[in-house]
Design an enzyme around this catalytic site. Structure first.
Site, PDB file in Angstrom:
ATOM      1  N   GLY A 108       0.804  -1.219   0.000  1.00 23.74           N
ATOM      2  CA  GLY A 108       0.000   0.000   0.000  1.00 23.74           C
ATOM      3  C   GLY A 108       0.835   1.267   0.000  1.00 23.74           C
ATOM      4  NE  ARG A 137      -4.231  -0.936   2.890  1.00 23.08           N
ATOM      5  CZ  ARG A 137      -2.948  -0.925   3.209  1.00 23.08           C
ATOM      6  NH1 ARG A 137      -2.143  -1.883   2.798  1.00 23.08           N
ATOM      7  NH2 ARG A 137      -2.448   0.058   3.948  1.00 23.08           N
ATOM      8  CB  SER A 179       0.704   9.393   7.814  1.00 22.06           C
ATOM      9  OG  SER A 179       1.463   8.199   7.751  1.00 22.06           O
ATOM     10  CG  ASP A 214       3.121  -0.945  10.794  1.00 23.65           C
ATOM     11  OD1 ASP A 214       1.915  -1.219  10.622  1.00 23.65           O
ATOM     12  OD2 ASP A 214       3.806  -0.362   9.934  1.00 23.65           O
ATOM     13  CE  LYS A 222      -1.994   0.676   9.017  1.00 25.20           C
ATOM     14  NZ  LYS A 222      -0.978   1.576   8.422  1.00 25.20           N
TER      15      LYS A 222
END
Length: 430
Positions: free
Chosen positions: A91, A120, A165, A309, A336
């Site tokens: 991603g 996503r 972000s 994460d 995610k």
């Protein structure tokens, strides 16, 4: 392939942490955007960083690699015209390259993981690129995404930070190359703010000047800048190491991990602080973490936004803590590779953990005596879920079978090899 994780009474050993995926992908892009030749020492090898390697090659960068380093001759602000780019299931790579693809007249990002990255959303970045004059065709914000650019224009840009972000990082890589100066305003909240610090650190090392507000909600970016060819050294990776450290925390252990910088800007460095809060005996000195676990942990409350994460590994440790733990401000885990709240907690519950979910919270009622295990659980094609579920398997009373565990290679191909070297009993099955 599936993996069987059997209970482990102790873990012992020492090795260097793998290199940071986040820094590697950013250094690869910065090197590609430079005119001249850059060298990256100790780059990460994972599906994500390999996706960036593959795509910048397609765009015209020249790469030469050996065991220690990768040498990259960049394409500057003139990427080669290609009709398709395949980022796999990465991603961040997709979003960063959507920005750079604005220089191309017509390129399509293909959808090769419809059950993961293909689900996503990327609407916020698509909206921001539209403000630069870039035309984007998409499937309700999802892949496949076709970008028709060529002449992106700077100026005043607004981008939402409430989902990721990475959209902002994409703009920060792109806007210095535009003819016009730019002002970027972040709308709503900014998730994973600490990762923007990593992006700005890499940009500064690459010779790019950006004026950022203290809260990272507004940026002034001079145009007509050039990325400088540089030498970079990739630091050790806290997100991947989080699961190894959690595994050491929940077992009888004597585990040492090297190359984890004490003053790193990686938010996931908080795994060390959280394990200390949980009462795990450890030291962190001279960029080395030494865990002497006794399997005894106490509950914590933690704001997970700065350490996205590492949260799943923290939750895995909390499964065996005395008391109830709460991880809050973690809604972006839902966006995610899978929904890392609903999907992950469902698998934890199958294994015997006592967990609850809220929209932006994970609540864990610890079971110091261990969980039952003895079941087959679904990793949802998510590398972080795989690693965290493995930690739980080490303290289950019966083995856990984790489906599709080979997807751990997205960020940490050597994960099970490293665990086995520490004494874990792990068996691959087809």
């Amino acid at each position: 392939m599936d993996v069987i994780v059997k209970p482990a009474s102790s873990l012992k050993g020492q090795f260097g942490a793998l290199s940071s995926k986040n820094y590697t992908t950013r250094y690869l892009l910065a090197a590609a955007l430079a005119d001249g030749t850059s060298t990256i020492y100790y780059p990460a090898h994972s599906e994500d960083s390999d996706a960036m390697r593959r795509c910048i090659k397609d765009l015209g960068a020249v790469l030469e690699e050996d065991d220690e380093k990768i040498v990259i001759t960049g394409f500057g602000r003139h990427p080669r015209h290609v009709s398709e780019l395949n980022v796999g299931n990465a991603g961040a790579v997709l979003r960063f390259l959507m920005g750079i693809a604005s220089f191309l007249p017509d390129v399509t990002f293909v959808n090769t993981y419809p059950e993961s990255l293909g689900k996503r959303p990327h609407d916020d970045l698509i909206d921001a690129l539209g403000q630069l004059g870039v035309e984007v065709e998409h499937q309700q914000g999802r892949l496949p995404i076709q970008i028709r650019g060529g002449q992106p224009k700077g100026g005043k840009i607004q981008v939402s930070g409430s989902v990721s972000s990475q959209y902002l990082s994409a703009l920060l890589f792109l806007t210095p190359l535009l003819e016009e100066d730019s002002e970027i305003e972040v709308l709503n909240d900014l998730k994973s703010k600490v990762v923007i610090g990593q992006t700005l650190e890499v940009l500064e090392q690459a010779g790019i000047t950006i004026q950022a507000s203290d809260d990272y909600m507004s940026f002034k970016v001079p145009g007509r800048q050039s990325y400088q060819a540089q030498s970079y050294t990739v630091q050790g990776d806290y997100p991947g190491s989080a699961a190894i450290l959690a595994a050491a925390a929940v077992t009888q252990s004597d585990v040492t991990l090297e190359r984890l910088m004490v003053n790193s800007k990686q938010g996931e460095r908080a795994i060390v602080d959280v394990l200390q809060m949980m009462g795990v005996p450890l030291t962190h000195e001279h960029d080395t973490v030494h865990v002497q676990g006794n399997g005894k942990l106490k509950a914590v409350e933690f704001d997970g936004d700065a350490a996205t994460d590492a949260v799943l590994a923290m939750v895995a440790a909390a499964v065996f803590a005395e008391g109830t733990s709460r991880f809050y401000n973690v809604e972006n885990l839902r966006y995610k590779e899978c929904d890392r709240i609903t999907d992950y907690l469902a698998e934890l519950a199958k294994a015997g953990a006592k967990v609850e979910e809220r929209q932006a919270e994970i609540i864990v009622h610890g079971r110091p005596e261990g969980v039952e295990g003895g079941v087959e659980i679904n990793a949802h094609f998510d590398h972080r879920v795989i690693m965290a579920l493995t930690v739980v398997g080490l303290r289950a009373k019966q083995p856990l079978v984790i489906r599709d565990a080979h997807h751990v290679a997205k960020s940490y191909p050597q994960y099970f090899e490293h665990l086995t070297a520490l004494g874990a009993n792990v068996e691959w099955v087809k």
